[in-house]
Design a protein around this motif. Structure first.
Motif, PDB file in Angstrom:
ATOM      1  N   GLU A 223       0.833  -1.196   0.000  1.00 49.30           N
ATOM      2  CA  GLU A 223       0.000   0.000   0.000  1.00 49.30           C
ATOM      3  C   GLU A 223       0.874   1.255   0.000  1.00 49.30           C
ATOM      4  O   GLU A 223       0.561   2.250  -0.641  1.00 49.30           O
ATOM      5  N   ASN A 225       3.792   1.486  -1.356  1.00 54.20           N
ATOM      6  CA  ASN A 225       4.255   1.653  -2.737  1.00 54.20           C
ATOM      7  C   ASN A 225       3.235   2.432  -3.549  1.00 54.20           C
ATOM      8  O   ASN A 225       3.568   3.375  -4.261  1.00 54.20           O
ATOM      9  N   ALA A 226       1.985   2.017  -3.433  1.00 55.89           N
ATOM     10  CA  ALA A 226       0.929   2.685  -4.200  1.00 55.89           C
ATOM     11  C   ALA A 226       0.758   4.123  -3.734  1.00 55.89           C
ATOM     12  O   ALA A 226       0.642   5.045  -4.531  1.00 55.89           O
ATOM     13  N   SER A 228       2.898   6.062  -2.416  1.00 53.98           N
ATOM     14  CA  SER A 228       4.021   6.945  -2.740  1.00 53.98           C
ATOM     15  C   SER A 228       3.845   7.536  -4.136  1.00 53.98           C
ATOM     16  O   SER A 228       4.624   8.387  -4.557  1.00 53.98           O
ATOM     17  N   LEU A 229       2.808   7.116  -4.876  1.00 55.41           N
ATOM     18  CA  LEU A 229       2.479   7.755  -6.152  1.00 55.41           C
ATOM     19  C   LEU A 229       1.405   8.816  -5.975  1.00 55.41           C
ATOM     20  O   LEU A 229       0.972   9.436  -6.934  1.00 55.41           O
ATOM     21  N   GLU A 232      -4.589   9.839  -4.679  1.00 55.49           N
ATOM     22  CA  GLU A 232      -5.588   9.560  -5.710  1.00 55.49           C
ATOM     23  C   GLU A 232      -5.178   8.353  -6.537  1.00 55.49           C
ATOM     24  O   GLU A 232      -5.987   7.476  -6.842  1.00 55.49           O
ATOM     25  N   ARG A 233      -3.905   8.344  -6.899  1.00 51.19           N
ATOM     26  CA  ARG A 233      -3.388   7.242  -7.705  1.00 51.19           C
ATOM     27  C   ARG A 233      -3.560   5.924  -6.952  1.00 51.19           C
ATOM     28  O   ARG A 233      -3.945   4.915  -7.519  1.00 51.19           O
ATOM     29  N   GLN A 235      -5.716   5.164  -4.722  1.00 54.95           N
ATOM     30  CA  GLN A 235      -7.113   4.743  -4.718  1.00 54.95           C
ATOM     31  C   GLN A 235      -7.504   4.142  -6.061  1.00 54.95           C
ATOM     32  O   GLN A 235      -8.203   3.143  -6.128  1.00 54.95           O
ATOM     33  N   HIS A 236      -7.004   4.745  -7.144  1.00 57.73           N
ATOM     34  CA  HIS A 236      -7.283   4.187  -8.471  1.00 57.73           C
ATOM     35  C   HIS A 236      -6.711   2.777  -8.612  1.00 57.73           C
ATOM     36  O   HIS A 236      -7.241   1.960  -9.349  1.00 57.73           O
ATOM     37  N   LEU A 237      -5.619   2.513  -7.912  1.00 55.41           N
ATOM     38  CA  LEU A 237      -5.015   1.182  -8.000  1.00 55.41           C
ATOM     39  C   LEU A 237      -5.730   0.185  -7.097  1.00 55.41           C
ATOM     40  O   LEU A 237      -5.417  -1.002  -7.116  1.00 55.41           O
ATOM     41  N   GLY A 238      -6.671   0.684  -6.301  1.00 53.28           N
ATOM     42  CA  GLY A 238      -7.470  -0.214  -5.479  1.00 53.28           C
ATOM     43  C   GLY A 238      -7.161  -0.177  -3.997  1.00 53.28           C
ATOM     44  O   GLY A 238      -7.643  -1.013  -3.237  1.00 53.28           O
ATOM     45  N   VAL A 239      -6.360   0.798  -3.564  1.00 54.53           N
ATOM     46  CA  VAL A 239      -6.009   0.882  -2.149  1.00 54.53           C
ATOM     47  C   VAL A 239      -7.117   1.620  -1.387  1.00 54.53           C
ATOM     48  O   VAL A 239      -7.617   2.649  -1.857  1.00 54.53           O
ATOM     49  N   ASP A 240      -7.506   1.098  -0.244  1.00 50.71           N
ATOM     50  CA  ASP A 240      -8.453   1.799   0.613  1.00 50.71           C
ATOM     51  C   ASP A 240      -7.667   2.869   1.370  1.00 50.71           C
ATOM     52  O   ASP A 240      -7.181   2.656   2.478  1.00 50.71           O
TER      53      ASP A 240
END
Lengths: 341, 498
Positions: A223, A225-226, A228-229, A232-233, A235-240
């Protein structure tokens, strides 16, 4: 895969050698073989080391080993918390100390000492508990203010807000110190950060929080990793995002709060170690977090060794050394980042 | 696939999107247009689940997006973000692999063979495979955009949302990206919903467009309907001119630059003073380009041209690539080929005839060179194989006036009718069929207008412009043929060939 194994072997070797050195060196030199024997016998009940001098056993087992383990736990806590804050805030300059989290934890700790607070049930954990609570409150307030000032939460805004809160909380701590009067030297020494003369009791205090905090962070490595982008990004990748962000902030505060509770404020470890680890082995948090812990632990063990040997028999607070190393590194990163953008 | 029902929403205390409804089919390329602040990005954030709706519903496969977990939603909808600066030096492959997050459940799920396959496949598809082990930060904006596209595609989504994906990309990358998206839509059934700034790109790539204005849907239709001059003028408050794309059956919109300073704008008037005639070529040079339609060797079709050249060539002229040869000739003579209409004739140029004719508020100048040695009856002619290089009739018509495109086409009809009438009256015959000729096999025509002054909507024979063109062509054509015949007769009596 193979290169990953090498990273861990290198980091573990560094940690192990740092620990052995630190236990071995001091006013009395203890041979490394003896240390291995003592630890083997005392910790694992192995039938070895009956020939080792009892003074060595006492020095290693009662004084140096707990000190080294404490330094290692504090270093690991600060490093992993720093790595997590940096990833979460997308900001390689984020760090518990700079964000004001350490100061927040100190306020909790100093208040506990000053008012002699002792909560029922948790007993000796009152100090770390309140430190963690004030640490968490501080990071939430800092982030809230940073967002108020600048919706996009730029790097500079967060740092500036952190510094403002650090100063404010620092002044609050000074006020308490001024009111205390006696034991001035001791509280200041504690504030500057030190792992000396703490013993096994302090290892016991930090350990549960260390396990809880670092486990929470390690479980959120993907999470991070996601995130650190950008949120919003992620969340788009599926992270809550809302849930994970709170978990990570909580874990970071638990680690920082507990570290501050046992050793005072030790700055810049959380900044320098993740930065260095990332430079060496890449930004992927699934590896960055555990590797930062090992390097951070080894680093603080060595820094502590330096602090008690450099002007021996005087002991320098370890926070002084980390700040002496860390502040210039911080400046260096800031300048480089400015140039890049 | 995706249904938006009466969706309203925005940020706290401010309703940005107001009551929008539409649905998008699987495999459709759906564009969202609208001026700044019309609510495009807000609508996209509502679809991607970043913003909650105040009213209405957004459904995917019949289920409201709010009912999906974050991971389940990410398996269905992916977003290509606008480019933002990178903070950490992830490798390209690490960055792309982050797109698989939603497909991993549980805490310790390992990277599977299937993950690796899809990541490699998408990296190949987006052409980033070769640098998968380099840092994302090293790459240009265009390459970073492809990396993030790959990250979105490995989510294996049914719907891909894009917010101005071509921003900051140069021309080649814009086309490459949109081509790739369209291919994914056509071949793999990916539904693409994109906010686009460039109306012309939207026209070329989108199946349907949603035009937004003040948070409301102004139009949801195919590009031809949405990109109408009236709608765009109304929504964007800008005058545009709609034209068909010259190769693709899609509309394109042209901006009109603001009026130039009146003092700087030159009035131009075409008359015989700009005409220069020699044995080698007849040239008319205008000060500013004229809107022209012609069948010249160079500069044919519609265009804007300054120079008009009718070049004399030998009767035996033959060249495999006569267009190229003509361009070279023009360059050699100091005319820029891109600004020039060039024609050829074997006729003696001194036999030309020209004249100016005044209308009410406009004027017409006609220049004709005519050779009728190869006159044919166009109703009975057969295709000629091999080189055609006899005398030809070249007609130039310059109009000091502002013509519509209809008027240009009607001018050609009117002029051609006048030409046929001249040939009939003069009894010029097709030697093969012995019937009245209608022209020569290689006749060329040019209509050029200053596009200043009087607006001339039509040029049919019932209009003043049509009447003048008819008369002018008739007169000058007749004179040019007479000149030609006179020379032939003199040449014959002198026993020489001229």
């Amino acid at each position: 895969m193979k290169s990953n194994a090498i990273k861990y072997i290198l980091a573990l070797t560094f940690l192990l050698f740092a620990a052995l050195f630190a236990i071995s060196i001091g006013s009395v030199y203890v041979p490394i073989m003896d240390i291995i024997k003592i630890v083997g016998r005392e910790a694992f009940n192995l039938p070895i080391g009956s020939d080792v001098e009892s003074m060595y056993v006492s020095i290693v087992y009662d004084i140096r080993l707990p000190r080294v383990i404490l330094a290692g736990l504090v270093g690991a806590s600060l490093a992993i918390a720093g790595a997590a804050f940096q990833g979460l805030l997308r900001n390689p300059l984020a760090e518990p100390y700079i964000l004001g989290v350490s100061s927040g934890a100190s306020v909790g700790a100093v208040s506990t000492l000053f008012f002699g607070i002792s909560l029922p049930v948790i007993g000796i954990y009152t100090l770390p508990f309140l430190s963690i609570l004030t640490a968490l409150a501080t990071i939430l307030i800092v982030l809230y203010f940073a967002r108020k000032i600048d919706r996009t939460m730029r790097v500079e805004t967060i740092i500036l807000t952190g510094i403002i809160f650090s100063s404010f909380l620092g002044a609050f701590i000074s006020l308490i110190i001024a009111l205390t009067g006696d034991e001035l030297q001791q509280i200041i020494g504690w504030l500057l950060g030190s792992v000396s003369m703490r013993g096994w009791k302090y290892v016991g205090i930090i350990l549960p929080f260390f396990i809880l905090g670092s486990l929470l962070l390690l479980l959120n490595a993907k999470e991070l990793n996601a995130m650190s982008l950008g949120e919003e990004r992620a969340q788009h990748l599926g992270v809550d995002v809302e849930k994970r962000k709170l978990l990570i902030l909580l874990a970071g505060s638990v680690l920082t709060g507990a570290a501050v509770a046992v050793s005072g404020t030790i700055g810049f470890v959380g900044l320098v170690i993740p930065h260095l680890t990332r430079k060496l082995w890449g930004p992927d948090h699934t590896h960055l977090l555990p590797l930062s812990m090992m390097i951070g632990a080894g680093f603080l063990i060595l820094t502590d060794l330096l602090s008690r040997t450099i002007i021996s028999p005087q002991v320098l607070p370890v926070g002084v050394i980390t700040a002496l190393v860390g502040a210039p590194v911080f400046a260096f990163i800031l300048i480089r980042q400015r140039k890049e953008s | 696939m995706l249904i938006v029902e009466n969706a309203s929403g925005g940020y706290t205390g401010e309703e940005v999107v107001k009551d929008i409804s539409f649905s998008v089919e699987k495999g459709e390329f759906f564009g969202i247009l609208g001026p700044n602040g019309s609510g495009k990005t807000t609508l996209l954030k509502m679809i991607s689940g970043l913003l909650n709706l105040d009213k209405g519903k957004i459904k995917i496969d019949g289920k409201s997006i709010g009912a999906y977990s974050k991971k389940e939603l990410a398996k269905r909808i992916a977003v290509l973000p606008q480019l933002s600066p990178q903070v950490f030096p992830y490798t390209v492959k690490e960055m792309v692999s982050l797109g698989r997050y939603a497909h991993h459940s549980g805490l310790f799920q390992k990277w599977t063979k299937q993950d690796e396959e899809i990541v490699q496949k998408v990296m190949k598809q987006t052409n980033i495979q070769d640098f998968q082990n380099t840092s994302v930060m090293e790459h240009s904006g265009g390459e970073q955009q492809r990396i993030f596209l790959a990250q979105a595609l490995v989510q294996n989504p049914q719907i891909l949302l894009l917010d101005e994906p071509t921003n900051h990309l140069d021309l080649a990358y814009q086309k490459e990206l949109l081509d790739l998206l369209r291919k994914s839509a056509r071949n793999e059934g990916l539904t693409v919903i994109a906010i686009l700034h460039d109306l012309n790109l939207a026209s070329l790539y989108c199946d349907r467009l949603l035009l937004m204005e003040d948070g409301k849907a102004r139009a949801i239709e195919n590009p031809d309907e949405v990109l109408s001059e009236e709608l765009i003028k109304h929504v964007y408050r800008t005058e545009v001119i709609k034209q068909p794309h010259s190769r693709v059956a899609k509309p394109q919109l042209h901006l009109m630059p603001g009026k130039r300073d009146e003092k700087l704008a030159k009035d131009i008037y075409i008359n015989e003073s700009q005409l220069s005639i020699s044995r080698e070529k007849i040239v008319l040079q205008a000060e500013t380009p004229l809107k022209t339609v012609s069948s010249g060797v160079v500069g044919s079709g519609f265009g804007w041209y300054k120079n008009f050249v009718n070049r004399h060539v030998d009767e035996t002229y033959y060249c495999v690539d006569h267009r190229k040869e003509m361009r070279e000739y023009l360059s050699e003579k100091g005319f820029r080929p891109n600004q020039t209409v060039g024609m050829m004739t074997a006729v003696n140029l001194e036999d030309n005839s020209y004249g100016e004719y005044q209308g009410d508020g406009f004027s017409v100048m006609v220049v004709v060179t005519a050779g009728i040695g190869a006159a044919v009856d166009g109703t009975k002619s057969k295709p000629i194989v091999g080189p055609v290089n006899a005398g030809t009739i070249n007609t130039w018509i310059f109009i000091n006036g502002n013509l519509t495109e209809e008027a240009f086409i009607q001018s050609i009809i009117t002029a051609t009718e006048a030409k046929a009438q001249v040939l009939r009256e003069m009894g010029i015959k097709d030697k093969k069929t012995n019937t009245v000729a209608t022209g020569t096999p290689t006749d060329s025509i040019l209509i050029a207008a200053t596009q200043q002054g009087k607006k001339l909507d039509y040029a049919g024979t019932a209009t003043e412009l049509g009447a003048i063109i008819g008369k002018a062509v008739y007169e000058e054509m007749k004179q040019a043929i007479l000149n030609y015949q006179k020379r032939k007769a003199t040449a014959k009596s002198n026993g020489s060939i001229g």
